[in-house]
Design a protein around this motif. Sequence first.
Motif, PDB file in Angstrom:
ATOM      1  N   GLY A 155       7.486  -5.217  -1.068  1.00  0.00           N
ATOM      2  CA  GLY A 155       8.696  -4.643  -0.486  1.00  0.00           C
ATOM      3  C   GLY A 155       8.555  -4.186   0.955  1.00  0.00           C
ATOM      4  O   GLY A 155       9.397  -4.503   1.788  1.00  0.00           O
ATOM      5  N   ASP A 156       7.507  -3.447   1.257  1.00  0.00           N
ATOM      6  CA  ASP A 156       7.417  -2.875   2.597  1.00  0.00           C
ATOM      7  C   ASP A 156       6.845  -3.850   3.629  1.00  0.00           C
ATOM      8  O   ASP A 156       7.242  -3.840   4.794  1.00  0.00           O
ATOM      9  CB  ASP A 156       6.580  -1.590   2.570  1.00  0.00           C
ATOM     10  N   THR A 157       5.921  -4.700   3.213  1.00  0.00           N
ATOM     11  CA  THR A 157       5.375  -5.701   4.134  1.00  0.00           C
ATOM     12  C   THR A 157       6.481  -6.642   4.594  1.00  0.00           C
ATOM     13  O   THR A 157       6.590  -6.965   5.785  1.00  0.00           O
ATOM     14  CB  THR A 157       4.254  -6.516   3.446  1.00  0.00           C
ATOM     15  N   LEU A 259      -5.427  -2.493  -0.749  1.00  0.00           N
ATOM     16  CA  LEU A 259      -6.586  -1.825  -0.137  1.00  0.00           C
ATOM     17  C   LEU A 259      -6.823  -2.186   1.324  1.00  0.00           C
ATOM     18  O   LEU A 259      -7.896  -1.906   1.868  1.00  0.00           O
ATOM     19  CB  LEU A 259      -7.861  -2.048  -0.981  1.00  0.00           C
ATOM     20  N   GLY A 260      -5.825  -2.772   1.967  1.00  0.00           N
ATOM     21  CA  GLY A 260      -5.928  -3.008   3.401  1.00  0.00           C
ATOM     22  C   GLY A 260      -5.866  -1.696   4.180  1.00  0.00           C
ATOM     23  O   GLY A 260      -6.573  -1.512   5.159  1.00  0.00           O
ATOM     24  N   ASN A 261      -5.038  -0.782   3.710  1.00  0.00           N
ATOM     25  CA  ASN A 261      -4.804   0.429   4.491  1.00  0.00           C
ATOM     26  C   ASN A 261      -6.007   1.361   4.487  1.00  0.00           C
ATOM     27  O   ASN A 261      -6.349   1.941   5.512  1.00  0.00           O
ATOM     28  CB  ASN A 261      -3.555   1.155   3.981  1.00  0.00           C
ATOM     29  N   VAL A 262      -6.674   1.498   3.350  1.00  0.00           N
ATOM     30  CA  VAL A 262      -7.868   2.351   3.347  1.00  0.00           C
ATOM     31  C   VAL A 262      -8.974   1.711   4.188  1.00  0.00           C
ATOM     32  O   VAL A 262      -9.710   2.399   4.905  1.00  0.00           O
ATOM     33  CB  VAL A 262      -8.355   2.675   1.912  1.00  0.00           C
TER      34      VAL A 262
END
Length: 448
Positions: A155-157, A259-262
């Motif tokens: 949704g957000d991507t 887990l891209g953001n971490v």
Amino acid sequence: MPYRAWFQCINAECKATYPLNSVIYRCRACNALLEVEHDVKSLSRRDGKAWMKLFEDRYKTTEWPYGSGVWGKKEWVLPEISDENIVSLYEGGTNLFWAERLGKILGLSDLWIKLCGNTHSGSFKDLGMTVLVSQVKQMISEGVPIKAVACASTGDTSAALAVYCAAAGIQSIVLLPKGKISIAQLVQPIANGALVLSLDTDFDGCMRVVQEITHDESIYLANSMNSLRVEGQKTVGIEIVQQFDWEAPDVIVIPGGNLGNVSALGKGLLMLRQLGLISKLPRIVVAQAQRANPLYRSYLTGFASYEPMQAEKTLASAIQIGNPVSIEKAVRILKQFQGIVEQASEEELADAAALGDKTGMFNCPHTGVALAALIKLLKGGKIDPSERVVVVSTAHGLKFTDFKVHYHKKELDFNCRHANTPIELPPRVEAVKEALEQALQRSTRPDA
Ligand SMILES: *Cc1c(COP(=O)(O)O)cnc(C)c1O
Ligand SMILES: [Zn+2]
């Protein structure tokens, strides 16, 4: 410009490199993920203090594009891109606020919320997408034959990709799991002119399809497997430290799905240390929904084993991911940041989001997962009440009104202990007075 960056294979035995203008997402030699590597030697010719000064001078000015939280750190992100190819919507620079009242309820005096959802498309995905779409524009200007940019999304991507592509005049294609994202998230790429493909599967299913489609090099892949996104997202850690006058907090809690953001958060913080802006690293906590918790399961084995899983339906729809693409990067980061992984049940995440709302936040369910993890770790003594804790809030609550409506109508499978139900009354003063009298007798404390 003396600074340089390139793609490098994350496999320590390979470390193959590729120029940033090649259409590539995994290493051609060993198939591992890539990351953007910087020429640290030339970056360290400027000392830590000078970088701080430069970043502060640019922060939130209107000197385009350097007022953007991402492009104010251009030398650390994409040093070689020409400014005319930058597609910026003034992302980053989001508020970090002291959640005094929520902190008091939880017994924590130094709790801060980094509101990454208060941004152009309503989630932190803007940070990475500005970088990826800018690099695409640069490549097109150099004659690379790219027709469109595609992603699979929870949704957000897709919302971020669609809006940055619209600003750049580049066609976007989004693959969405049918019926599994909110109306607000669905309408964003529609409004921004994306080619919207709704597939009868889950996120992992969409991801498989988009990887096939983008074998055709004229369709560029925008998922976080593409490490350009991580370069933009890593500015969140840098910005948090900057907002504390270049001091790292003790703990950062962040929800994790793919887990891209971490991985990005850790990468930014490591760069700060490497270039002499900080000496101490915070601990990082990844919060997962119990129904989509492959990293949590791996954590329980000390990261000795890892199994992808079939994610089950969760209210935290943006992290309903069973086979996270950035698992290796994330584990590597967690090992360097005394990492903890905690999980939250549906009830825990919904109650935590609602409790936060009652103290003046407006949380998305993923932020609820992070808050619930924090509550559990405080109870378990793994976070000390004297520590400075930052919770990364990943999206704006207005994208997830269904979640809130169902909660406050008590339409979920659990108690919804903080539900606030509207009182329906006839339009008579007496009836209203009576209702007020009853209601105001009850405690209004949010933890009651
Ligand atoms: C994408 C997203 C996440 C998860 O980030 P990952 O990089 O996939 O771990 C969490 N919350 C929201 C709101 C998101 O959009
Ligand atoms: Zn390799």
